[in-house]
Design a protein around this motif. Structure first.
Motif, PDB file in Angstrom:
ATOM      1  N   ALA A 146       0.797  -1.114  -0.055  1.00 22.97           N
ATOM      2  CA  ALA A 146       0.002  -0.063   0.003  1.00 22.97           C
ATOM      3  C   ALA A 146       0.958   1.173   0.000  1.00 22.97           C
ATOM      4  O   ALA A 146       0.697   2.244  -0.809  1.00 22.97           O
ATOM      5  CB  ALA A 146      -0.924   0.078   1.063  1.00 22.97           C
ATOM      6  N   MET A 153       1.335   4.006  -3.126  1.00 18.42           N
ATOM      7  CA  MET A 153       1.009   5.399  -2.989  1.00 18.42           C
ATOM      8  C   MET A 153       1.989   6.433  -3.474  1.00 18.42           C
ATOM      9  O   MET A 153       1.789   7.497  -3.970  1.00 18.42           O
ATOM     10  CB  MET A 153       0.331   5.739  -1.493  1.00 18.42           C
ATOM     11  N   ILE A 192       2.339   6.481  -7.116  1.00 14.84           N
ATOM     12  CA  ILE A 192       1.303   7.078  -7.837  1.00 14.84           C
ATOM     13  C   ILE A 192       1.170   8.692  -7.530  1.00 14.84           C
ATOM     14  O   ILE A 192       1.119   9.273  -8.600  1.00 14.84           O
ATOM     15  CB  ILE A 192      -0.144   6.363  -7.155  1.00 14.84           C
ATOM     16  N   ARG A 193       1.656   8.948  -6.490  1.00 20.18           N
ATOM     17  CA  ARG A 193       2.006  10.724  -6.126  1.00 20.18           C
ATOM     18  C   ARG A 193       3.025  11.271  -6.998  1.00 20.18           C
ATOM     19  O   ARG A 193       3.044  12.197  -7.440  1.00 20.18           O
ATOM     20  CB  ARG A 193       1.953  10.897  -4.684  1.00 20.18           C
ATOM     21  N   SER A 197       4.898   8.292   6.320  1.00 14.84           N
ATOM     22  CA  SER A 197       4.943   6.638   6.106  1.00 14.84           C
ATOM     23  C   SER A 197       5.642   5.988   6.384  1.00 14.84           C
ATOM     24  O   SER A 197       5.653   4.779   6.999  1.00 14.84           O
ATOM     25  CB  SER A 197       4.347   6.616   4.672  1.00 14.84           C
TER      26      SER A 197
END
Length: 326
Positions: A155, A159, A162-163, A203
């Motif tokens: 996950a 992310m 993707i960002r 994160s």
């Protein structure tokens, strides 16, 4: 109109160690190749022992198998490209390939963190709750926890990619590192990095510090439980059952915590030294972990000894037969 005239990056260049003189590049690539070779040989030997010896099909060795797989995949993701850069002057990596490498770098780091959490949980239950351990921890339990770790770990890195992937990269394409990572790539974006860097830092801290918090709690509990054992020999025997795991966890976390704390207290390193430290804490554990498994884990040590005897005894018999024939 101004944006249309900008030339966007289509590939990146891995700089590696920026201060490394050209006459030492061959030596650097040879050292990196040797490290990669040792990682593959050592970890493949652990897999071979596990597959061929039913006595190793225990919860702890299922956990170790996860670390072995992660170590092989991480080194294969990062080392071949930087080796080819110094051997063949092939430091360029395509835009998409760089993001794929970035994903696997962060994904496998997250997997390692989760697997070390499972390892600490196993030792905590084995020593602090020995009566419940056979009920709670079985091979099937470890398989379920391991699969969960590999799936959940996807996950956060996903992310990050993707960002970061859609950001405009219109300046320099040189990554001052031996592989593509989130900081190295997003520094090159032609936009404010803060909205992307801060969530990535949060994160990373969650992935590292939450398992670390439990690991510290579990080993503090283990030490308390061991101190309650009246017999000194019993204390040493109990601690020996988790010594290998403690060494592995220390190799993974201590250098990372050192780098993080040093940057916060104002201790600065040169770019080359920073990269060397990162490469050491990334590649040293995968290289030495097989030695720790075989030297500190009793079942693994006995399995290796049996296999060694199986290969040496037939050879001695052949030599004796040849000598008798003469």
């Amino acid at each position: 109109m101004e944006e249309r005239n900008q030339s966007f990056v289509t590939e990146f260049v891995l700089i590696g160690f920026p201060g490394l003189h050209s006459e030492y590049q061959g030596l650097a690539s040879a050292v990196l190749f040797l490290v990669y070779f040792l990682i593959l040989i050592g970890n493949s030997a652990v897999i071979l022992l596990f597959v061929t010896d039913q006595g190793l099909h225990k919860p702890m060795y299922y956990i170790i198998l996860n670390l072995v797989a992660s170590d092989i995949l991480f080194s294969t993701t990062t080392l071949p490209k930087i080796i080819s850069k110094y051997w063949f002057q092939s430091g360029t990596i395509s835009f998409t390939a760089c993001f794929v490498q970035m994903y696997f770098v962060h994904y496998l780091g997250t997997v390692n963190s989760f697997v070390l959490f499972i390892m600490a949980l196993d030792r905590y239950l084995a020593i602090c709750h020995p009566l419940k351990y056979p009920i709670l921890i079985r091979n099937s339990t470890i398989v379920i926890l391991s699969v969960t770790a590999w799936v959940v770990a996807k996950a956060a890195p996903l992310m990050l990619v993707i960002r970061a992937y859609p950001l405009p990269y219109c300046g320099s394409n040189k990554i001052i590192h031996c592989y593509c990572d989130h900081i190295g790539i997003t520094k090159l974006a032609c936009t404010d990095r803060a909205p992307y860097g801060i969530p990535a830092l949060i994160s990373a801290m969650i992935v590292l510090l939450v398992p670390l918090a439990f690991i510290i709690f579990s080993y503090c509990s283990i030490i308390v439980a061991v101190l309650k054992i009246a017999n000194l020999q019993g204390r040493l025997k109990t601690m020996s059952t988790c010594s290998a795991q403690l060494i592995i966890i220390s190799l993974y976390y201590l250098p990372r915590c050192f780098v993080y704390l040093s940057s916060n207290v104002g201790l600065k390193f040169s770019t080359d030294m920073r990269i060397v430290i990162i490469m050491l804490y990334s590649l040293l554990p995968p290289m030495v972990n097989p030695l720790i498994y075989c030297l500190r884990a009793q079942d693994m040590r006995e399995s290796l000894s049996k296999r060694f005897k199986k290969t040496t005894v037939p050879q001695k018999a052949q030599i004796n037969a040849i000598c008798n024939n003469k």
